[in-house]
Design a protein around this motif. Structure first.
Motif, short mmCIF file in Angstrom:
data_model
loop_
_atom_site.label_atom_id
_atom_site.label_comp_id
_atom_site.label_asym_id
_atom_site.label_seq_id
_atom_site.Cartn_x
_atom_site.Cartn_y
_atom_site.Cartn_z
N GLN A 498 -55.53 77.56 -80.32
CA GLN A 498 -55.07 78.71 -81.09
C GLN A 498 -55.31 78.51 -82.59
N LEU A 499 -55.10 77.28 -83.03
CA LEU A 499 -55.30 76.99 -84.45
C LEU A 499 -56.77 77.16 -84.85
N LYS A 500 -57.65 76.66 -83.99
CA LYS A 500 -59.08 76.84 -84.27
C LYS A 500 -59.45 78.31 -84.33
N SER A 501 -58.98 79.08 -83.36
CA SER A 501 -59.33 80.52 -83.34
C SER A 501 -58.74 81.23 -84.57
N ALA A 502 -57.52 80.85 -84.96
CA ALA A 502 -56.91 81.47 -86.13
C ALA A 502 -57.69 81.14 -87.39
N LYS A 503 -58.15 79.89 -87.49
CA LYS A 503 -58.95 79.52 -88.66
C LYS A 503 -60.24 80.32 -88.71
#
Length: 623
Positions: A498-503
């Motif tokens: 999720q963090l990667k996609s949000a970035k």
């Protein structure tokens, strides 16, 4: 030096040089009056006896080596003849030399004093020399005592003389007290009284030390050779492993006569670490061969046990025959004590018969108790054996037991028939009662021991059950911890995705850093919620007082840091208080208490940092 060898080298002084003619009393009196001495007529003899000069082993050897030396001066050792008796005075004579004359001291005066002899002394101090004495005159006088290696003359009236051997010093000491006169002069500068004494020289002591070390080395070598001769032989060396040696060892393992030697080699190879993947099959076959000897050893043990049983049976039969003969002897004594025969014996004969009868009865009773003990042991062994599988064996045992019981009853009947005296029957009954009482006491002690052992076994069983319960609890806790770990790892993977996609979305849409921080705070909140759920499931408690103290210190530290602190900063502070604590231990403690401490992520990208905050007051407000 040649003149010294001819003169005093062998201590046999020529009588033509030492003897002074006493046919002319005037000349003798004139010579002695010039020296102020009473003329004395003396017979010629040696300066010093050879028995005093010992070129042997020094008695102070034990100072360096600790070895008890042999003193060659001890009479009866066979090294030197015993010294002459001390009460006989030593007679000295006039000594004539080419350049001087030596006059002996007064024999009535005490002998001159000397210092303690240094070890390995070869040097003497000569004092009282005439003022006009030269080094050549001194050498002429003292070379008669032996070979001189060095003369150190002082400007004053003394010198030091070093000889080649130690025994020559004793000959030089003999000249102490002589009056020396140069030529026929009566001048005071040409005469003097010699004082010869032992001198301490470093060269002498060094040579003596070297000699003692050599003797000590020889003694150590002799003792080592003696120890090597008396030492038991070493066991044979174990050969190194190879495929050829392994094949030979496998053949030896199959041979019963070489099994003991081969099993030792096999054990040594295994302990050396010769077993590997390549040689495992070969070693397995050798171990299997070793295991095949177990049956042979058990068969040998059974054969030896059978031999022992046969020996026991033979001993029991022989003891039975001996007991029968004892019973017959006792019967003879009992018949002799009857009135018909007893009256015809004399008093001394009656006394001897009574003594013999008592001795025979004691031996008969001892042998009877021994035989009954053997039978009781056999009955116990038969009761312990499981003989239900073999009916023929059971029949044989029953027959032998019945025969033994019948024979015992027959012997008891015979003994009762022979013992007609009421007093003796009464004594036997008392003995039997005493024996039964002793046996009852033994049975009581055995019962008590059995009860104590049973109680101990019950306690051990209870302890074993409690340990098993604790083990099951630990297993369940371990399984729960594994499940929680797998769940946490899965959540961590999801949050990372999720963090990667949000970035990526932030980069695409051009969001600022505040939106990224909001995303990070959201993810941390989710992680903290999940951790709180897991912690509520686990509901851990404090294990020790040390953990409570750590929680208090950490709470105080984080309370004064409202923006939080990372684990390295917190660990560096805690290590000043306790150097044995680790960062992992602190982090585990913080993770166990999610209502007091929470973890937040600050920064973006490479500046992302995990910080811990104290949130106990917030939790109390929310509750």
């Amino acid at each position: 030096m040649a003149a010294a060898a001819d003169g005093l080298g062998s201590i046999a002084i020529d009588t033509t040089q030492l003897n002074m003619s006493v046919t002319d009393p005037t000349a003798w009196a004139t010579a002695m009056n010039n020296l102020g001495m009473v003329p004395v007529g003396l017979a010629g003899q040696q300066l010093v006896t050879d028995s005093i000069c010992v070129p042997g082993f020094d008695p102070s050897l034990s100072m360096m080596t600790g070895i008890t030396p042999i003193n060659p001066m001890i009479p009866g050792m066979g090294l030197v003849p015993p010294p002459p008796p001390t009460d006989v005075p030593v007679v000295k004579e006039i000594i004539h030399c080419k350049s001087c004359t030596l006059f002996p001291p007064n024999p009535n005066l005490p002998p001159p004093s000397t210092r303690e002899r240094p070890p390995g002394c070869k040097t003497v101090f000569v004092g009282g020399l005439p003022e006009n004495a030269t080094e050549e005159i001194i050498q002429e006088v003292f070379e008669q005592c032996g070979d001189i290696t060095a003369i150190r003359k002082s400007k004053k009236n003394f010198c030091h003389i070093r000889f080649a051997e130690e025994f020559m010093v004793d000959k030089a000491i003999y000249l102490s007290g002589y009056r020396m006169r140069l030529g026929s002069s009566t001048d005071k500068k040409d005469s003097g009284r010699l004082h010869v004494d032992f001198a301490q020289a470093r060269d002498d002591f060094y040579e003596w030390e070297c000699k003692q070390r050599m003797l000590a080395r020889e003694e150590r070598h002799r003792r080592k050779m003696e120890e090597d001769r008396l030492r038991p032989p070493s066991p044979p060396a174990i050969m190194h492993y190879s495929e050829h040696e392994a094949a030979l060892l496998a053949e030896k393992l199959k041979d019963d006569s070489k099994f003991s030697e081969a099993i030792t080699v096999l054990l040594t190879w295994i302990e050396r670490g010769e077993v590997n993947r390549r040689s495992a099959n070969q070693f397995y076959s050798m171990v299997q061969s070793a295991n095949s000897h177990v049956r042979r050893l058990m068969n040998e043990k059974a054969a030896h046990e059978q031999e022992m049983e046969q020996a026991k049976e033979t001993f029991k039969n022989a003891l039975t025959g001996i007991l029968t003969q004892f019973e017959q002897i006792v019967a003879v004594f009992n018949a002799s004590t009857r009135q018909k025969a007893w009256d015809h014996f004399s008093k001394a004969q009656r006394k001897n018969i009574d003594i013999w009868r008592k001795h025979s009865e004691e031996l008969r009773n001892a042998h009877s108790e021994q035989l009954m003990g053997i039978r009781r042991e056999e009955e116990m062994e038969m009761s312990d054996d499981d003989s239900g599988d073999n009916p023929s064996k059971k029949l044989r045992v029953d027959d032998s037991a019945l025969a033994a019981q019948a024979y015992a009853l027959k012997e008891e009947n015979d003994s009762l028939r022979w013992q007609l005296d009421a007093y003796r029957n009464e004594v036997e009954l008392l003995k039997q009662e005493k024996g039964q009482l002793f046996r009852t006491e033994e049975s009581l002690t055995k019962d008590q021991q059995l009860q104590f052992l049973q109680q101990t076994m019950q306690g051990m069983q209870q302890q074993l059950l409690s340990i098993q319960e604790e083990l099951n609890n630990k297993k369940s806790e371990l399984e729960q911890a594994k499940e929680e770990q797998t769940h946490t790892q899965a959540m961590l993977k999801v949050l990372q995705e999720q963090l990667k996609s949000a970035k990526e979305l932030a980069e695409i849409n051009g969001h600022d850093e505040s939106q990224a921080n909001e995303i990070n705070v959201l993810t941390v909140a989710l992680v903290n919620q999940d951790r709180e759920k897991n912690s509520e499931k686990r509901s851990p408690g404090l294990k020790s007082e040390k953990e409570a103290l750590l929680i208090g210190i950490i709470s105080t530290f984080l309370h004064v840091h409202p923006f939080g602190a990372n684990i390295e900063y917190l660990w560096s502070y805690m290590q000043q208080l306790d150097s044995r604590i680790s960062a992992n231990e602190i982090e585990m403690l913080l993770m166990r208490l999610p209502r007091m401490f929470k973890q937040e992520f600050t920064g973006v990208g490479a500046t992302l940092e995990k910080r811990w905050k104290f949130c106990a007051f917030e939790g109390i407000k929310t509750v």
